[in-house]
Design a protein around this motif. Structure first.
Motif, PDB file in Angstrom:
ATOM      1  N   VAL A  36      -7.227  13.817 -31.776  1.00 55.54           N
ATOM      2  CA  VAL A  36      -8.289  14.533 -31.063  1.00 55.54           C
ATOM      3  C   VAL A  36      -8.495  13.875 -29.705  1.00 55.54           C
ATOM      4  N   GLY A  37      -8.432  14.660 -28.635  1.00 54.95           N
ATOM      5  CA  GLY A  37      -8.625  14.080 -27.301  1.00 54.95           C
ATOM      6  C   GLY A  37      -9.491  14.980 -26.444  1.00 54.95           C
ATOM      7  N   ASP A  38     -10.421  14.401 -25.703  1.00 55.21           N
ATOM      8  CA  ASP A  38     -11.350  15.243 -24.938  1.00 55.21           C
ATOM      9  C   ASP A  38     -10.815  15.654 -23.575  1.00 55.21           C
ATOM     10  N   ARG A  46      -1.971   5.916 -17.422  1.00 54.09           N
ATOM     11  CA  ARG A  46      -2.966   5.657 -16.366  1.00 54.09           C
ATOM     12  C   ARG A  46      -2.476   4.743 -15.227  1.00 54.09           C
ATOM     13  N   PRO A  47      -1.602   3.748 -15.469  1.00 52.91           N
ATOM     14  CA  PRO A  47      -1.218   2.888 -14.339  1.00 52.91           C
ATOM     15  C   PRO A  47      -0.757   3.632 -13.086  1.00 52.91           C
ATOM     16  N   PRO A  48      -0.007   4.748 -13.202  1.00 61.92           N
ATOM     17  CA  PRO A  48       0.402   5.425 -11.956  1.00 61.92           C
ATOM     18  C   PRO A  48      -0.762   6.041 -11.184  1.00 61.92           C
ATOM     19  N   ALA A  83     -13.711  16.958 -28.042  1.00 62.48           N
ATOM     20  CA  ALA A  83     -14.301  15.625 -28.203  1.00 62.48           C
ATOM     21  C   ALA A  83     -14.736  15.416 -29.650  1.00 62.48           C
ATOM     22  N   ALA A  84     -14.628  14.190 -30.103  1.00 60.66           N
ATOM     23  CA  ALA A  84     -15.283  13.811 -31.359  1.00 60.66           C
ATOM     24  C   ALA A  84     -16.721  13.488 -30.988  1.00 60.66           C
ATOM     25  N   VAL A  85     -17.668  14.152 -31.637  1.00 63.43           N
ATOM     26  CA  VAL A  85     -19.071  13.915 -31.266  1.00 63.43           C
ATOM     27  C   VAL A  85     -19.773  13.015 -32.273  1.00 63.43           C
ATOM     28  N   ILE A 109      -9.931   4.647 -34.116  1.00 69.17           N
ATOM     29  CA  ILE A 109     -10.773   4.842 -32.928  1.00 69.17           C
ATOM     30  C   ILE A 109      -9.996   4.333 -31.721  1.00 69.17           C
ATOM     31  N   ALA A 110      -9.659   5.250 -30.816  1.00 67.30           N
ATOM     32  CA  ALA A 110      -8.869   4.878 -29.621  1.00 67.30           C
ATOM     33  C   ALA A 110      -9.450   5.607 -28.418  1.00 67.30           C
ATOM     34  N   THR A 111     -10.779   5.513 -28.257  1.00 67.33           N
ATOM     35  CA  THR A 111     -11.461   6.312 -27.235  1.00 67.33           C
ATOM     36  C   THR A 111     -11.576   5.609 -25.874  1.00 67.33           C
ATOM     37  N   GLY A 112     -10.946   4.456 -25.732  1.00 69.47           N
ATOM     38  CA  GLY A 112     -10.843   3.832 -24.414  1.00 69.47           C
ATOM     39  C   GLY A 112     -12.180   3.506 -23.769  1.00 69.47           C
ATOM     40  N   ALA A 113     -12.219   3.641 -22.466  1.00 61.12           N
ATOM     41  CA  ALA A 113     -13.388   3.220 -21.700  1.00 61.12           C
ATOM     42  C   ALA A 113     -13.532   4.118 -20.488  1.00 61.12           C
ATOM     43  N   PHE A 155      -8.477  -5.414  -9.990  1.00 58.86           N
ATOM     44  CA  PHE A 155      -7.133  -4.827  -9.882  1.00 58.86           C
ATOM     45  C   PHE A 155      -7.157  -3.364  -9.432  1.00 58.86           C
ATOM     46  N   ILE A 156      -8.048  -2.553 -10.041  1.00 63.48           N
ATOM     47  CA  ILE A 156      -8.033  -1.121  -9.697  1.00 63.48           C
ATOM     48  C   ILE A 156      -8.427  -0.932  -8.231  1.00 63.48           C
ATOM     49  N   GLY A 157      -9.496  -1.618  -7.808  1.00 71.16           N
ATOM     50  CA  GLY A 157      -9.926  -1.500  -6.414  1.00 71.16           C
ATOM     51  C   GLY A 157      -8.827  -1.947  -5.468  1.00 71.16           C
ATOM     52  N   GLU A 247     -20.379   5.722 -27.731  1.00 70.95           N
ATOM     53  CA  GLU A 247     -21.640   6.434 -28.026  1.00 70.95           C
ATOM     54  C   GLU A 247     -21.486   7.401 -29.202  1.00 70.95           C
ATOM     55  N   TRP A 248     -20.330   8.028 -29.318  1.00 67.04           N
ATOM     56  CA  TRP A 248     -20.128   9.019 -30.384  1.00 67.04           C
ATOM     57  C   TRP A 248     -20.156   8.369 -31.777  1.00 67.04           C
ATOM     58  N   LEU A 249     -20.145   7.056 -31.828  1.00 65.67           N
ATOM     59  CA  LEU A 249     -20.158   6.358 -33.125  1.00 65.67           C
ATOM     60  C   LEU A 249     -21.577   6.040 -33.602  1.00 65.67           C
ATOM     61  N   GLU A 293      -8.261  -4.877 -21.633  1.00 68.89           N
ATOM     62  CA  GLU A 293      -8.144  -3.557 -20.993  1.00 68.89           C
ATOM     63  C   GLU A 293      -6.803  -3.420 -20.281  1.00 68.89           C
ATOM     64  N   HIS A 294      -5.728  -3.724 -20.998  1.00 65.76           N
ATOM     65  CA  HIS A 294      -4.414  -3.669 -20.373  1.00 65.76           C
ATOM     66  C   HIS A 294      -3.483  -2.745 -21.150  1.00 65.76           C
ATOM     67  N   TRP A 295      -2.541  -2.189 -20.415  1.00 65.75           N
ATOM     68  CA  TRP A 295      -1.577  -1.204 -20.936  1.00 65.75           C
ATOM     69  C   TRP A 295      -0.835  -1.729 -22.159  1.00 65.75           C
ATOM     70  N   PRO A 322      -1.994 -11.901 -24.061  1.00 66.51           N
ATOM     71  CA  PRO A 322      -2.221 -10.737 -23.191  1.00 66.51           C
ATOM     72  C   PRO A 322      -1.329 -10.745 -21.946  1.00 66.51           C
ATOM     73  N   TYR A 323      -1.007  -9.527 -21.500  1.00 65.06           N
ATOM     74  CA  TYR A 323      -0.169  -9.368 -20.300  1.00 65.06           C
ATOM     75  C   TYR A 323      -0.694  -8.198 -19.477  1.00 65.06           C
ATOM     76  N   VAL A 324      -0.819  -8.405 -18.187  1.00 65.41           N
ATOM     77  CA  VAL A 324      -1.170  -7.301 -17.284  1.00 65.41           C
ATOM     78  C   VAL A 324      -0.378  -7.448 -15.990  1.00 65.41           C
ATOM     79  N   TRP A 325      -0.033  -6.311 -15.421  1.00 61.95           N
ATOM     80  CA  TRP A 325       0.617  -6.358 -14.112  1.00 61.95           C
ATOM     81  C   TRP A 325      -0.184  -5.501 -13.144  1.00 61.95           C
ATOM     82  N   SER A 326       0.036  -5.760 -11.866  1.00 64.80           N
ATOM     83  CA  SER A 326      -0.591  -4.942 -10.838  1.00 64.80           C
ATOM     84  C   SER A 326       0.387  -4.841  -9.675  1.00 64.80           C
ATOM     85  N   ASP A 327       0.537  -3.625  -9.139  1.00 66.52           N
ATOM     86  CA  ASP A 327       1.429  -3.421  -7.991  1.00 66.52           C
ATOM     87  C   ASP A 327       0.581  -3.204  -6.752  1.00 66.52           C
TER      88      ASP A 327
HETATM   89  C1  LIG Z   1      -6.147   3.680 -12.581  1.00 67.63           C
HETATM   90  C2  LIG Z   1      -5.678   2.727 -13.648  1.00 67.63           C
HETATM   91  C3  LIG Z   1      -4.609   1.895 -13.403  1.00 67.63           C
HETATM   92  C4  LIG Z   1      -4.188   0.987 -14.374  1.00 67.63           C
HETATM   93  N1  LIG Z   1      -3.125   0.163 -14.090  1.00 67.63           N
HETATM   94  C5  LIG Z   1      -2.743  -0.738 -15.004  1.00 67.63           C
HETATM   95  C6  LIG Z   1      -1.666  -1.620 -14.714  1.00 67.63           C
HETATM   96  O1  LIG Z   1      -1.069  -1.582 -13.628  1.00 67.63           O
HETATM   97  N2  LIG Z   1      -1.316  -2.542 -15.666  1.00 67.63           N
HETATM   98  C7  LIG Z   1      -1.963  -2.610 -16.878  1.00 67.63           C
HETATM   99  O2  LIG Z   1      -1.615  -3.470 -17.712  1.00 67.63           O
HETATM  100  N3  LIG Z   1      -2.973  -1.765 -17.180  1.00 67.63           N
HETATM  101  C8  LIG Z   1      -3.377  -0.839 -16.281  1.00 67.63           C
HETATM  102  N4  LIG Z   1      -4.406   0.014 -16.578  1.00 67.63           N
HETATM  103  C9  LIG Z   1      -5.077  -0.085 -17.885  1.00 67.63           C
HETATM  104  C10 LIG Z   1      -4.430   0.800 -18.953  1.00 67.63           C
HETATM  105  O3  LIG Z   1      -4.090   2.051 -18.425  1.00 67.63           O
HETATM  106  C11 LIG Z   1      -5.419   0.933 -20.115  1.00 67.63           C
HETATM  107  O4  LIG Z   1      -5.530  -0.342 -20.690  1.00 67.63           O
HETATM  108  C12 LIG Z   1      -4.961   1.948 -21.142  1.00 67.63           C
HETATM  109  O5  LIG Z   1      -4.958   3.245 -20.608  1.00 67.63           O
HETATM  110  C13 LIG Z   1      -5.866   1.909 -22.372  1.00 67.63           C
HETATM  111  O6  LIG Z   1      -5.456   2.880 -23.273  1.00 67.63           O
HETATM  112  P1  LIG Z   1      -6.436   3.449 -24.391  1.00 67.63           P
HETATM  113  O7  LIG Z   1      -5.633   4.475 -25.109  1.00 67.63           O
HETATM  114  O8  LIG Z   1      -7.030   2.335 -25.140  1.00 67.63           O
HETATM  115  O9  LIG Z   1      -7.647   4.108 -23.605  1.00 67.63           O
HETATM  116  P2  LIG Z   1      -7.680   5.300 -22.558  1.00 67.63           P
HETATM  117  O10 LIG Z   1      -6.404   5.348 -21.793  1.00 67.63           O
HETATM  118  O11 LIG Z   1      -8.953   5.153 -21.821  1.00 67.63           O
HETATM  119  O12 LIG Z   1      -7.745   6.597 -23.459  1.00 67.63           O
HETATM  120  C14 LIG Z   1      -8.835   6.938 -24.252  1.00 67.63           C
HETATM  121  C15 LIG Z   1      -8.846   8.453 -24.406  1.00 67.63           C
HETATM  122  O13 LIG Z   1      -9.865   8.829 -25.317  1.00 67.63           O
HETATM  123  C16 LIG Z   1     -10.598   9.916 -24.765  1.00 67.63           C
HETATM  124  N5  LIG Z   1     -11.930   9.972 -25.384  1.00 67.63           N
HETATM  125  C17 LIG Z   1     -13.013   9.211 -25.105  1.00 67.63           C
HETATM  126  N6  LIG Z   1     -14.050   9.552 -25.911  1.00 67.63           N
HETATM  127  C18 LIG Z   1     -13.597  10.530 -26.706  1.00 67.63           C
HETATM  128  C19 LIG Z   1     -14.199  11.305 -27.754  1.00 67.63           C
HETATM  129  N7  LIG Z   1     -15.447  11.077 -28.147  1.00 67.63           N
HETATM  130  N8  LIG Z   1     -13.455  12.249 -28.357  1.00 67.63           N
HETATM  131  C20 LIG Z   1     -12.165  12.473 -27.983  1.00 67.63           C
HETATM  132  N9  LIG Z   1     -11.550  11.777 -26.991  1.00 67.63           N
HETATM  133  C21 LIG Z   1     -12.258  10.814 -26.392  1.00 67.63           C
HETATM  134  C22 LIG Z   1     -10.610   9.594 -23.283  1.00 67.63           C
HETATM  135  O14 LIG Z   1     -10.940  10.721 -22.491  1.00 67.63           O
HETATM  136  C23 LIG Z   1      -9.162   9.164 -23.106  1.00 67.63           C
HETATM  137  O15 LIG Z   1      -8.313  10.265 -22.934  1.00 67.63           O
HETATM  138  C24 LIG Z   1      -4.853   0.934 -15.612  1.00 67.63           C
HETATM  139  C25 LIG Z   1      -5.942   1.779 -15.860  1.00 67.63           C
HETATM  140  C26 LIG Z   1      -6.359   2.654 -14.892  1.00 67.63           C
HETATM  141  C27 LIG Z   1      -7.549   3.546 -15.164  1.00 67.63           C
END
Ligand SMILES: Cc1cc2nc3c(=O)[nH]c(=O)nc-3n(C[C@H](O)[C@H](O)[C@H](O)COP(=O)(O)OP(=O)(O)OC[C@H]3O[C@@H](n4cnc5c(N)ncnc54)[C@H](O)[C@@H]3O)c2cc1C
Length: 406
Positions: A36-38, A46-48, A83-85, A109-113, A155-157, A247-249, A293-295, A322-327
């Motif tokens: 399920v993805g919103d 996301r890195p690109p 969305a999962a509510v 639970i993989a709803t990121g940030a 890194f993002i900025g 929040e949905w939790l 918060e890394h890929w 942990p490992y992170v890169w930035s270009d």
């Molecule tokens: C612009 C950018 C550049 C980055 N560059 C790098 C890099 O160069 N190197 C590196 O190591 N890392 C980088 N990262 C970090 C990396 O992309 C993240 O660590 C990774 O995307 C995390 O994956 P995730 O699946 O945990 O979360 P996310 O990618 O955030 O995915 C979570 C998903 O869940 C969805 N969601 C949230 N709530 C709900 C809900 N209630 N119901 C359904 N869906 C929901 C969200 O919309 C999203 O689609 C970057 C991130 C960003 C934003």
């Protein structure tokens, strides 16, 4: 032998969610998988978004994580724009935004940030960069001579600044701390980053907390800093870190504390529910309670969480280095381990002034991290030294010997 689960629901159709779904099939799970993805787009990377996607002519399709046939091939029931509510852990159901519910035997639970905003900012049109739609909207506003203010020198900025600069945009980075990256890196690294950006014509205001932002996308912005000075910009991008999507939790009984609280096996406080990626705060055997918060972590943890769901205590604790890169411009910056601002730092290879070097970070003589600018092979070695819990003295000697031999 793994647990037979009829249905696993994965909430979050991005990096950790995709990794979890694939690992389920890889481990022989034959039951149903519902993802399920919103977001409205198919899962994308996301890195690109802060790099190639900000260039003219970029296409979201180039960032798709998998082919269009992926879900069918793995027999995954993927539900975009949903969305999962709510999570009902008693009846084991995920309640969806369309009013329907999906029952589960196991849930991931993989709803990121999501990006942090400036509290109470009196401005509409402040931008953040987390989604493909954010990137497209920003890309279309970048052009030579546009004045872009980036608030936050993480890194993002820094990546937004570098990519925008490459398009001829006038960039100002505003950072509350004395130098970029200084929340998590020793001062040497922040100084190198500051110089890298200044050499490319980026303006830097460090040690300059934002007091207020006024304006709009149409009228332009005024950014008032704590010292009373005001900077003008046509566009403002905030790079102020992220807040986990939990929040949905509410009411589910799942423990949350700046992320979903998990044990060393990515298991939440409720049986049958695991968490992975940017949303998960787990008990790392070496580092204690962490959220990464890394890929690479999202991919590895998506898979680890699912193994824990299937195999329980028979799985190893999740304990990556942990490992992170930035270009940024022509620089590949890589960080392994967990550096801190007050770590001791020793350059072991190359020359920081040439933006080509490797450094070790340490606390009380133990290695905590390695940081490299354009030194890919060294970072791999440092990662192994960190995994082996090497002392700073031994690691420095080893790397010096290799450098001399090369
Ligand atoms: C612009 C950018 C550049 C980055 N560059 C790098 C890099 O160069 N190197 C590196 O190591 N890392 C980088 N990262 C970090 C990396 O992309 C993240 O660590 C990774 O995307 C995390 O994956 P995730 O699946 O945990 O979360 P996310 O990618 O955030 O995915 C979570 C998903 O869940 C969805 N969601 C949230 N709530 C709900 C809900 N209630 N119901 C359904 N869906 C929901 C969200 O919309 C999203 O689609 C970057 C991130 C960003 C934003």
């Amino acid at each position: 032998m793994h647990a037979e689960l009829a249905t696993v629901v994965i909430v979050g159709a991005s990096l950790a969610g995709v990794a979890a779904a694939e690992e389920l099939r890889e481990c022989g799970h034959e039951g149903e998988i519902v993802v399920v993805g919103d977001e409205r787009h198919p899962p994308y990377d996301r890195p690109p978004l802060s790099k190639q996607m900000l260039l003219a002519g970029s296409r979201i399709a180039d960032c798709h994580l998998r082919s269009a046939a992926w879900a069918d091939e793995l027999q995954i029931d993927i539900r975009p724009a949903t969305a999962a509510v709510r999570l009902d852990t008693r009846s084991r159901q995920v309640i969806l935004s369309d009013g329907s519910a999906v029952g589960y035997d196991g849930a991931v639970i993989a709803t990121g940030a999501r990006p942090r905003m400036i509290p109470g900012a009196d401005a509409s049109g402040l931008r953040t960069l987390r989604t493909a739609d954010d990137a497209i909207a920003l890309r279309d506003r970048l052009s030579a001579g546009t004045r872009l203010a980036v608030v936050g020198g993480g890194f993002i900025g820094a990546e937004v600044a570098a990519t925008a600069r490459g398009r001829g945009v006038e960039v100002l980075v505003i950072e509350a701390l004395p130098r970029p990256l200084s929340r998590v890196m020793p001062p040497l690294i922040g100084d190198v980053c500051a110089r890298l950006h200044e050499e490319h014509g980026v303006g830097l205001r460090c040690g300059a907390p934002v007091a207020a932002v006024r304006g709009s996308d149409e009228a332009g912005f005024e950014i008032e800093l704590a010292d009373g000075s005001v900077e003008a910009a046509d566009l403002v991008v905030l790079g102020l870190g992220v807040i986990p999507n939990t929040e949905w939790l509410a009411g589910s009984g799942i423990a949350v504390d700046d992320g979903v609280v998990c044990d060393a096996h990515c298991r939440t406080s409720v049986p049958g529910v695991v968490a992975a990626g940017d949303v998960a705060r787990w008990s790392h055997p070496r580092y204690g309670s962490v959220r990464v918060e890394h890929w690479e972590n999202a991919v590895a943890q998506g898979a680890a969480a699912v193994r824990s769901l299937l195999f329980g205590d028979d799985t190893a604790p999740f304990d990556p280095v942990p490992y992170v890169w930035s270009d940024q411009y022509a620089c590949k910056i890589q960080v392994v381990g967990r550096p801190s601002a007050d770590d001791e730092i020793v350059v072991v290879e190359g020359d920081p002034s040439a933006f080509r070097f490797a450094a070790l970070c340490a606390r009380e003589g133990r290695l905590t991290a390695g940081i490299a600018f354009n030194r890919r092979s060294t970072i791999r070695r440092i990662r192994q030294l960190l995994a082996d819990d090497t002392s700073l003295a031994t690691a420095s000697e080893l790397l010096n010997r290799l450098e001399t031999a090369a």
